[in-house]
Design a protein around this motif. Structure first.
Motif, mmCIF file in Angstrom:
data_model
loop_
_atom_site.group_PDB
_atom_site.id
_atom_site.type_symbol
_atom_site.label_atom_id
_atom_site.label_comp_id
_atom_site.label_asym_id
_atom_site.label_seq_id
_atom_site.Cartn_x
_atom_site.Cartn_y
_atom_site.Cartn_z
ATOM 1 N N ALA A 1 0.834 -1.200 0.000
ATOM 2 C CA ALA A 1 0.000 0.000 0.000
ATOM 3 C C ALA A 1 0.871 1.253 0.000
ATOM 4 O O ALA A 1 0.586 2.213 -0.719
ATOM 5 C CB ALA A 1 -0.941 -0.001 1.196
ATOM 6 N N PHE A 2 1.940 1.246 0.791
ATOM 7 C CA PHE A 2 2.845 2.401 0.809
ATOM 8 C C PHE A 2 3.487 2.594 -0.563
ATOM 9 O O PHE A 2 3.580 3.715 -1.065
ATOM 10 C CB PHE A 2 3.920 2.229 1.884
ATOM 11 N N LYS A 3 3.914 1.513 -1.174
ATOM 12 C CA LYS A 3 4.552 1.574 -2.493
ATOM 13 C C LYS A 3 3.589 2.156 -3.531
ATOM 14 O O LYS A 3 3.946 3.065 -4.286
ATOM 15 C CB LYS A 3 4.992 0.160 -2.903
ATOM 16 N N ILE A 4 2.355 1.665 -3.551
ATOM 17 C CA ILE A 4 1.380 2.158 -4.519
ATOM 18 C C ILE A 4 1.020 3.614 -4.230
ATOM 19 O O ILE A 4 0.839 4.407 -5.148
ATOM 20 C CB ILE A 4 0.134 1.247 -4.553
ATOM 21 N N TYR A 5 0.925 3.982 -2.956
ATOM 22 C CA TYR A 5 0.660 5.379 -2.602
ATOM 23 C C TYR A 5 1.746 6.279 -3.192
ATOM 24 O O TYR A 5 1.443 7.322 -3.788
ATOM 25 C CB TYR A 5 0.586 5.544 -1.083
ATOM 26 N N CYS A 6 2.996 5.885 -3.049
ATOM 27 C CA CYS A 6 4.104 6.681 -3.600
ATOM 28 C C CYS A 6 4.018 6.783 -5.118
ATOM 29 O O CYS A 6 4.186 7.868 -5.688
ATOM 30 C CB CYS A 6 5.445 6.092 -3.176
ATOM 31 N N TYR A 7 3.726 5.666 -5.793
ATOM 32 C CA TYR A 7 3.593 5.707 -7.252
ATOM 33 C C TYR A 7 2.386 6.537 -7.674
ATOM 34 O O TYR A 7 2.423 7.222 -8.698
ATOM 35 C CB TYR A 7 3.512 4.298 -7.833
ATOM 36 N N MET A 8 1.318 6.501 -6.890
ATOM 37 C CA MET A 8 0.157 7.339 -7.185
ATOM 38 C C MET A 8 0.525 8.817 -7.052
ATOM 39 O O MET A 8 0.091 9.639 -7.864
ATOM 40 C CB MET A 8 -1.018 7.005 -6.257
ATOM 41 N N ARG A 9 1.313 9.148 -6.056
ATOM 42 C CA ARG A 9 1.744 10.539 -5.885
ATOM 43 C C ARG A 9 2.571 10.995 -7.076
ATOM 44 O O ARG A 9 2.412 12.114 -7.558
ATOM 45 C CB ARG A 9 2.556 10.692 -4.591
ATOM 46 N N ILE A 10 3.429 10.127 -7.569
ATOM 47 C CA ILE A 10 4.222 10.477 -8.752
ATOM 48 C C ILE A 10 3.318 10.628 -9.967
ATOM 49 O O ILE A 10 3.418 11.595 -10.716
ATOM 50 C CB ILE A 10 5.324 9.425 -9.000
ATOM 51 N N GLU A 11 2.414 9.683 -10.159
ATOM 52 C CA GLU A 11 1.515 9.695 -11.315
ATOM 53 C C GLU A 11 0.595 10.911 -11.303
ATOM 54 O O GLU A 11 0.241 11.436 -12.349
ATOM 55 C CB GLU A 11 0.690 8.407 -11.350
ATOM 56 N N SER A 12 0.220 11.380 -10.132
ATOM 57 C CA SER A 12 -0.703 12.515 -10.031
ATOM 58 C C SER A 12 -0.063 13.835 -10.463
ATOM 59 O O SER A 12 -0.772 14.792 -10.732
ATOM 60 C CB SER A 12 -1.203 12.659 -8.593
ATOM 61 N N ALA A 13 1.257 13.896 -10.513
ATOM 62 C CA ALA A 13 1.989 15.105 -10.919
ATOM 63 C C ALA A 13 1.574 16.317 -10.086
ATOM 64 O O ALA A 13 1.442 17.424 -10.597
ATOM 65 C CB ALA A 13 1.820 15.372 -12.412
ATOM 66 N N GLY A 14 1.324 16.083 -8.803
ATOM 67 C CA GLY A 14 0.987 17.182 -7.905
ATOM 68 C C GLY A 14 -0.489 17.539 -7.847
ATOM 69 O O GLY A 14 -0.873 18.445 -7.110
ATOM 70 N N ASN A 15 -1.324 16.851 -8.600
ATOM 71 C CA ASN A 15 -2.761 17.117 -8.591
ATOM 72 C C ASN A 15 -3.448 16.254 -7.544
ATOM 73 O O ASN A 15 -3.000 15.157 -7.238
ATOM 74 C CB ASN A 15 -3.370 16.834 -9.962
ATOM 75 N N ARG A 16 -4.579 16.749 -7.047
ATOM 76 C CA ARG A 16 -5.319 15.976 -6.046
ATOM 77 C C ARG A 16 -6.012 14.779 -6.691
ATOM 78 O O ARG A 16 -6.047 13.693 -6.140
ATOM 79 C CB ARG A 16 -6.327 16.854 -5.328
ATOM 80 N N SER A 17 -6.598 14.964 -7.867
ATOM 81 C CA SER A 17 -7.245 13.834 -8.546
ATOM 82 C C SER A 17 -6.371 13.373 -9.708
ATOM 83 O O SER A 17 -5.636 14.163 -10.299
ATOM 84 C CB SER A 17 -8.646 14.195 -9.016
ATOM 85 N N PHE A 18 -6.464 12.091 -10.008
ATOM 86 C CA PHE A 18 -5.566 11.493 -10.986
ATOM 87 C C PHE A 18 -6.118 10.163 -11.470
ATOM 88 O O PHE A 18 -6.983 9.567 -10.838
ATOM 89 C CB PHE A 18 -4.175 11.267 -10.367
ATOM 90 N N LYS A 19 -5.590 9.703 -12.596
ATOM 91 C CA LYS A 19 -5.892 8.366 -13.114
ATOM 92 C C LYS A 19 -4.698 7.476 -12.805
ATOM 93 O O LYS A 19 -3.556 7.926 -12.816
ATOM 94 C CB LYS A 19 -6.115 8.400 -14.624
ATOM 95 N N PHE A 20 -4.995 6.204 -12.539
ATOM 96 C CA PHE A 20 -3.924 5.252 -12.283
ATOM 97 C C PHE A 20 -4.279 3.956 -12.993
ATOM 98 O O PHE A 20 -4.795 3.020 -12.386
ATOM 99 C CB PHE A 20 -3.746 5.040 -10.777
ATOM 100 N N PRO A 21 -4.019 3.884 -14.297
ATOM 101 C CA PRO A 21 -4.436 2.724 -15.087
ATOM 102 C C PRO A 21 -3.598 1.474 -14.813
ATOM 103 O O PRO A 21 -2.490 1.548 -14.279
ATOM 104 C CB PRO A 21 -4.239 3.194 -16.524
ATOM 105 N N TYR A 22 -4.161 0.364 -15.218
ATOM 106 C CA TYR A 22 -3.501 -0.933 -15.074
ATOM 107 C C TYR A 22 -2.105 -0.908 -15.683
ATOM 108 O O TYR A 22 -1.165 -1.473 -15.126
ATOM 109 C CB TYR A 22 -4.366 -2.017 -15.722
ATOM 110 N N ALA A 23 -1.951 -0.237 -16.811
ATOM 111 C CA ALA A 23 -0.650 -0.178 -17.484
ATOM 112 C C ALA A 23 0.423 0.427 -16.584
ATOM 113 O O ALA A 23 1.605 0.121 -16.742
ATOM 114 C CB ALA A 23 -0.761 0.633 -18.772
ATOM 115 N N LYS A 24 0.027 1.274 -15.645
ATOM 116 C CA LYS A 24 0.995 1.891 -14.737
ATOM 117 C C LYS A 24 1.399 0.952 -13.605
ATOM 118 O O LYS A 24 2.553 0.857 -13.247
ATOM 119 C CB LYS A 24 0.427 3.178 -14.136
ATOM 120 N N TYR A 25 0.429 0.267 -13.008
ATOM 121 C CA TYR A 25 0.773 -0.528 -11.822
ATOM 122 C C TYR A 25 1.163 -1.955 -12.122
ATOM 123 O O TYR A 25 1.722 -2.627 -11.262
ATOM 124 C CB TYR A 25 -0.335 -0.480 -10.770
ATOM 125 N N ARG A 26 0.933 -2.440 -13.330
ATOM 126 C CA ARG A 26 1.235 -3.848 -13.604
ATOM 127 C C ARG A 26 2.718 -4.169 -13.499
ATOM 128 O O ARG A 26 3.092 -5.302 -13.234
ATOM 129 C CB ARG A 26 0.686 -4.269 -14.962
#
Length: 114
Positions: free
Chosen positions: A44-69
């Protein structure tokens, strides 16, 4: 138009020879040290960090399967995502499963009160 000052990372902080990163995120010391953050599973911590990177500083963001697979299996991701929701770190803004598109998530501050 103002120019942005580029501050490169130190050699030990980046694999890029010049230290310049296209994406990175910052995390407050109080969030990092909070009991809620420390209670997250490693996945969960790892995915949270990757979500923060993927969000590019925005509060809302997309996190598709292609990113986390490449980070973890789908079942592990689903479990980690649910943990982040349950512990108040993220919310699902739009569930697009039936549309076969990436869900839209938003970072939440519910973790402060749970």
């Amino acid at each position: 138009m103002a120019k942005h000052k580029i501050t490169p990372f130190e050699q030990w902080e980046s694999t890029n020879a010049n230290g310049v990163e296209k994406r990175y995120f910052r995390m407050g010391a109080t969030l990092m040290a909070s009991e809620q953050m420390r209670s997250l599973s490693p996945s969960a911590f790892k995915i949270y960090c990757y979500m923060r990177i993927e969000s590019a500083g925005n509060r809302s963001f997309k996190f598709p399967y292609a990113k986390y697979r490449s980070y973890m299996s789908k079942p592990t991701f689903q479990k980690a995502k649910q943990e982040l929701i349950d512990k108040g770190f993220i919310d699902v803004v739009q569930n697009n499963k039936n549309l076969r598109r990436a869900n839209i998530y938003a970072f939440s501050d519910r973790w402060k009160t749970l």
